[in-house]
Structure formats: structure tokens, C-alpha cells
Design a protein around this motif. Structure first.
Motif, PDB file in Angstrom:
ATOM      1  N   ASP A  51       9.269 -30.080 -31.422  1.00 51.50           N
ATOM      2  CA  ASP A  51       8.424 -31.219 -31.812  1.00 51.50           C
ATOM      3  C   ASP A  51       8.190 -32.220 -30.681  1.00 51.50           C
ATOM      4  N   GLY A  52       8.861 -32.002 -29.548  1.00 51.94           N
ATOM      5  CA  GLY A  52       8.815 -32.989 -28.469  1.00 51.94           C
ATOM      6  C   GLY A  52       7.403 -33.319 -28.007  1.00 51.94           C
ATOM      7  N   LYS A  53       6.593 -32.263 -27.833  1.00 53.80           N
ATOM      8  CA  LYS A  53       5.246 -32.463 -27.283  1.00 53.80           C
ATOM      9  C   LYS A  53       4.402 -33.331 -28.232  1.00 53.80           C
ATOM     10  N   ARG A  54       4.486 -32.987 -29.521  1.00 57.21           N
ATOM     11  CA  ARG A  54       3.683 -33.745 -30.493  1.00 57.21           C
ATOM     12  C   ARG A  54       4.187 -35.191 -30.617  1.00 57.21           C
ATOM     13  N   TRP A  55       5.499 -35.361 -30.545  1.00 59.53           N
ATOM     14  CA  TRP A  55       6.066 -36.722 -30.606  1.00 59.53           C
ATOM     15  C   TRP A  55       5.474 -37.563 -29.478  1.00 59.53           C
ATOM     16  N   ARG A  56       5.452 -36.962 -28.272  1.00 55.32           N
ATOM     17  CA  ARG A  56       4.933 -37.679 -27.102  1.00 55.32           C
ATOM     18  C   ARG A  56       3.449 -38.011 -27.297  1.00 55.32           C
ATOM     19  N   SER A  57       2.689 -37.047 -27.835  1.00 53.07           N
ATOM     20  CA  SER A  57       1.247 -37.324 -27.955  1.00 53.07           C
ATOM     21  C   SER A  57       0.962 -38.269 -29.126  1.00 53.07           C
ATOM     22  N   ASP A  58       1.810 -38.261 -30.165  1.00 48.76           N
ATOM     23  CA  ASP A  58       1.585 -39.182 -31.294  1.00 48.76           C
ATOM     24  C   ASP A  58       1.967 -40.624 -30.935  1.00 48.76           C
ATOM     25  N   PHE A  59       3.114 -40.771 -30.260  1.00 44.78           N
ATOM     26  CA  PHE A  59       3.619 -42.136 -30.058  1.00 44.78           C
ATOM     27  C   PHE A  59       3.394 -42.699 -28.659  1.00 44.78           C
ATOM     28  N   GLY A  60       3.128 -41.812 -27.675  1.00 43.73           N
ATOM     29  CA  GLY A  60       2.932 -42.303 -26.304  1.00 43.73           C
ATOM     30  C   GLY A  60       1.791 -43.300 -26.199  1.00 43.73           C
ATOM     31  N   PRO A  61       0.537 -42.902 -26.583  1.00 39.06           N
ATOM     32  CA  PRO A  61      -0.589 -43.835 -26.457  1.00 39.06           C
ATOM     33  C   PRO A  61      -0.377 -45.108 -27.281  1.00 39.06           C
TER      34      PRO A  61
END
Ligand code: FAD
Length: 471
Positions: free
Chosen positions: A113-123
Motif C-alpha cells: 500500500d506504500g505507493k498509494r499512501w504516498r500518492s493519496d497523502f503526499g500532495p
């Protein structure tokens, strides 16, 4: 010199008082309790030398609050301290997931889930100040950052159960559910993703700090500003009617809508009285303050370094317990929030005796005893913890209401986070802080942006009130 009276010295009342005092008004705060602070008090609740936060403990919203930054609470003695890990969510058997301040570290530990976590919460976390400047004010306004608002809205409006299913891992889903459960509302309802999304995005930017010396340091800093600007604070006086207040240009009420209606009587316009009367409260808290020798022996390694630990098991389990409490059913295994503030602030402990702050979500007005439910949840994730407990104090929903009349039925956020009350609080209208009585405003957690220690209800209300004065 213009004058202002503030009734209630919670973080919203004190923020309103500080803002008006800084603007040069002569401010008097009147507080019913003997000690100011409302939900931001700290005391030796169980034994001397061990300091427990009586209510609020962990402060992502305060750290990110534009009002607190503007007032400069750090210049008035407030220091934030950061645990190594913000939030841990243990699962049975010692596994789990954790929220770190670093999004990279969080994502790296969430596996698939790491990649999606980064793309959901990063921006979102990169633009959190712009998002907050929109979100921490009444819904009806012309947005200055419409794209940021839309980005947040997309993530915030769905039920938390939908958002949680974006991830594959049991730990990631449970982590999101536990943080979203801060809304104290069934996670299958629209808008329940808002709190989880916001608190995670804030966490990746500002962390989930605790106040050195206890949450009362936030109170002391706010009160310091009021006093420095010539304000007065009176304690031990519960206001029962607006008629008893001295004449003032502005009256700010850090109270629930129903309390405002009671104090105002027939001064309140009928339309407003009717809608304040319809204000709904949500589930309650049952709290245990423990003194634990050597701390809690968590099975899950991350929980041993986390300021906040959520005990609720899997997504499905949390969804069910939150639904149960909203329907008046006390779950056998309640959702429990645990605070280990001493990990970041050693001044809270007395030698190896550490304060543990824990509360369970229970039905509104619950009159039973949730002590064993909470202790069983602790024992489930930390076998042997019972033998380490050397002191304990309990606070039931009724005790909460006695402690603070704003916590009706033990509802510690002063109102249910139902979609309608999230969007339009405390009533439908262009100015949520105006009561309809000239010069009288409501500024508590029942107003936008809602519960939590951030002072934004008080700040927005004070700005509105001041503008009405100079107009
Ligand atoms: C157990 C618990 C845990 C929490 N954890 C957190 C957390 O970790 N982080 C977080 O951000 N938030 C947390 N909260 C929520 C937070 O404390 C509240 O949302 C916040 O305190 C609301 O601030 P307020 O100023 O609106 O009202 P309050 O803090 O409730 O203050 C209202 C004040 O008004 C006074 N008052 C009421 N009626 C009258 C009257 N008639 N006359 C005079 N005075 C009156 C009360 O005595 C009180 O001092 C927690 C709350 C509780 C109880």
C-alpha cells in the motif's frame, strides 16, 4: 475602549479572548470551573508527581492551527514535543501499522500500500496550509484555493469505509479506520473520511505532538496573552442568563447551542432557537487514567514508541464497534485510544511510574462501567499490563458532563459529526457564529470547524464579531 465578555475558558473561548485583547478590546473571561482550560487541563489525577491530561492530549490540529501560529503561543511558554512514532495501530499477534511523521517512512512500512499512501497523502500534506485555510472556516465562503479544496473534498466526502478499501493490507485499512474513528461517528456515513484524511495529512506535515508539561500549557499560553493585553479572567462563576452579564459591546459564548438558547431565553430569534434546539450529540467517552510501572508491555514493537495507540483491531471490527455505540449498544471490545505522552515528555512521570491516558468510545449517556472493556483491550495487545498498573482513576460520561457542561451525555466533541452537522454547524445560515442577538456570538466546538483543540472556532468568531463592531 470597546469591551468584550467571553463566557467559557476552553481553547475556543480563550482564543477568542486573546484575539480581541490583542485588537485592543477590554476583555473579561468568565469561567464556570475553578480552573480554566475546559478540554485542555492537566493534573495529578491519580497520584502526585504523575501528570495526566484530563481531556485533550495529542495535538496535530493545534500544531497546524493558523490561529495559534498567529497568536504566537510558543512565545508564551508552549513547547511541542514529538514521540518517535505518531500513531500505532496494533493487530492481534503483534503485527500492525503505524503513522510516522515522515510519509516516506510510513509508506515504506505499509508494503503493497506504500505507493498509494504516498500518492493519496503526499500532495495533500504538501498543500496542507492552503487546505486548512479553506477547511477551518465556515463551509459557505468564496474559496481562495479552489483546487486544494477540491483535492481535499474528493478524499473527504466519501465514507471512511470506502476510502479504507482503497488499500489492500489489513494493517493499512485498520490504521485509516482508527484515525477516522476520531470523528466518533459510524464510519459508513458520508464525510467520515474527512477527519482521517485531514489528521493524516497534517501528521505528515506537522506531526502529532504533545505539549510539554501537559495540554494545560496551551491554556496557560492563551491565558497569558489575554492577561498581557490587560484582560481579566474570573473563575468559579457559572453564567445562567445573558441578563446577568455586565454591559459589553461583544459577548462570546464558548458553549453548546442548547446552552446558548438557555442563557438567551426569549432574546434569541425563534428561527435560531429552533435550530439550536435541534442540535444533536454523538457517542460518549469513558476514560481511564492509569499509572503504569515501566510503561505498557506492547507485543507490537511500534506501539512501544508511539504517542498514540489505537486499540480496535481490524477495519471490520472498528466499523462494527462505532456503529454499535452510535446505536446505544456497548461493545464488548470497544474502540480505545491510548496516549503515552510521557514518551516525549519525561516531566509527566515520577521515576518509573508513567501516566497512561486511555478512553473508549461508548454510547451517548452510557451509565455502565467500561473499565474492564478498556483493560481487556489493553491486555489483548499487551499481555501482563494489568500487573503493572499501580493506580487508576475513571471518568464516566456523567462525570465528563459534570466536569464540563459542554460535554453533554459525555460527548466530548460537543456535537455529533453527522454529515449535516459537519457541513452546517451549529445551524443553517450565512454566519454560523452570529446568534441573531446583536453583539452576541457563539464560538465553541459546535461551530466550524468543529471539535478538537485548534482555537479556530474562537478565532473565526472573534474576527466576525470585531468586524461587526467596526462596521
Ligand atoms: C477525554 C477527551 C480527550 C480529547 N482528546 C483530544 C485530543 O487529543 N486532541 C484534541 O485536539 N482534542 C481532544 N479532545 C477534544 C477537545 O478537548 C475539545 O474539542 C475542545 O476542548 C473544545 O474546546 P471549546 O473551547 O469549544 O470547549 P471546552 O474545552 O469544552 O470549554 C468550554 C468551557 O466553558 C465552560 N462553561 C460551560 N458552560 C459554562 C457556563 N454556563 N458559564 C461559565 N462557563 C461555562 C466549561 O467549564 C469549559 O471550561 C478531547 C476531549 C476529551 C474530553
Amino acid at each position: 475602549m470597546s469591551t468584550a465578555i467571553v463566557v467559557g475558558a476552553g481553547p475556543n473561548g480563550l482564543t477568542a479572548a486573546a484575539v480581541l485583547a490583542v485588537k485592543g478590546m477590554k476583555v473579561t473571561v468568565i469561567e464556570g470551573a475553578e480552573i480554566i482550560g475546559g478540554g485542555t487541563r492537566t493534573s495529578e489525577l491519580v497520584t502526585s508527581g504523575v501528570w495526566h491530561d484530563e481531556c485533550s492530549a495529542v495535538h496535530p490540529m493545534a500544531a497546524a492551527s493558523p490561529a495559534f501560529r498567529l497568536l504566537g503561543l510558543e512565545r508564551h511558554g508552549l513547547t511541542w514535543a514529538y514521540p518517535d512514532i505518531d500513531v500505532s495501530h496494533p493487530l492481534d499477534g503483534g503485527n500492525g501499522a503505524a503513522l510516522h511523521r515522515s510519509i516516506e517512512e510510513t509508506a515504506a512500512n505499509l508494503g503493497v500500500d506504500g505507493k498509494r499512501w504516498r500518492s493519496d497523502f503526499g500532495p495533500l500534506s504538501d498543500r496542507i496550509d492552503q487546505v486548512l485555510s479553506e477547511f477551518l472556516q465556515p463551509l459557505l465562503h468564496i474559496p481562495q484555493h479552489p483546487i486544494d479544496l477540491a483535492l481535499f473534498g474528493m478524499r473527504a466526502l466519501p465514507p471512511a469505509t470506502w476510502t479504507a478499501h482503497r488499500w489492500k493490507g489489513e494493517g493499512t485499512r485498520a490504521l485509516f479506520a482508527g484515525i477516522s474513528a476520531h470523528s466518533m461517528y459510524p464510519l459508513g456515513s458520508p464525510t467520515t473520511s474527512a477527519i482521517g484524511t485531514m489528521m493524516i495529512a497534517i501528521g505528515h506535515q506537522y506531526g502529532w505532538p504533545i505539549a510539554v508539561g501537559g495540554s494545560r500549557s496551551i491554556t496557560d499560553a492563551l491565558a497569558g496573552i489575554v492577561l498581557e493585553h490587560g484582560g481579566k479572567i474570573e473563575t468559579g462563576r457559572t453564567v445562567v442568563s445573558l441578563k446577568e452579564l455586565p454591559r459589553a459591546d461583544i459577548v462570546m459564548l464558548d458553549l453548546t447551542p442548547q446552552a446558548v438558547a438557555r442563557l438567551a431565553g426569549n432574546m434569541l430569534p425563534r428561527r435560531v432557537a429552533k435550530s439550536y434546539g435541534r442540535w444533536k450529540y454523538g457517542p460518549a467517552a469513558f476514560k481511564l487514567d492509569l499509572v503504569v510501572e515501566e510503561g505498557i508491555p506492547w507485543l507490537n514493537a511500534e506501539s512501544r514508541s508511539a504517542g498514540t495507540v489505537h486499540l480496535g483491531g481490524t477495519l471490520d471490527e472498528i466499523v462494527q464497534t462505532e456503529l454499535d455505540v452510535s446505536r446505544g449498544i456497548m461493545p464488548e471490545k470497544p474502540f480505545v485510544l491510548v496516549g503515552q505522552q510521557y514518551l516525549a515528555d519525561s516531566s509527566r512521570s515520577n521515576g518509573n511510574q508513567h501516566p497512561i491516558w486511555a478512553y473508549a468510545h461508548v454510547p451517548h449517556g452510557f451509565s455502565g462501567d467500561a473499565t474492564s472493556g478498556i483493560l481487556n483491550q489493553l491486555e489483548r495487545f499487551a499481555p501482563g499490563v494489568r500487573e503493572r498498573i499501580v493506580g487508576m482513576a475513571t471518568r464516566s460520561p456523567r462525570d465528563f458532563e459534570i466536569h464540563n457542561p459542554n460535554y453533554v451525555g459525555g460527548n466530548i466533541v460537543s456535537g455529533a459529526n453527522s454529515p449535516i452537522q459537519v457541513l452546517f454547524r451549529p445551524s443553517l445560515g450565512l454566519n454560523p457564529y452570529a446568534t441573531g442577538i446583536p453583539g452576541v456570538f457563539i464560538c465553541s466546538a459546535a461551530t466550524p470547524p468543529g471539535g478538537g483543540v485548534h482555537g479556530m472556532g474562537g478565532f473565526n468568531a472573534a474576527e466576525t464579531a470585531f468586524r461587526s463592531l467596526v462596521r
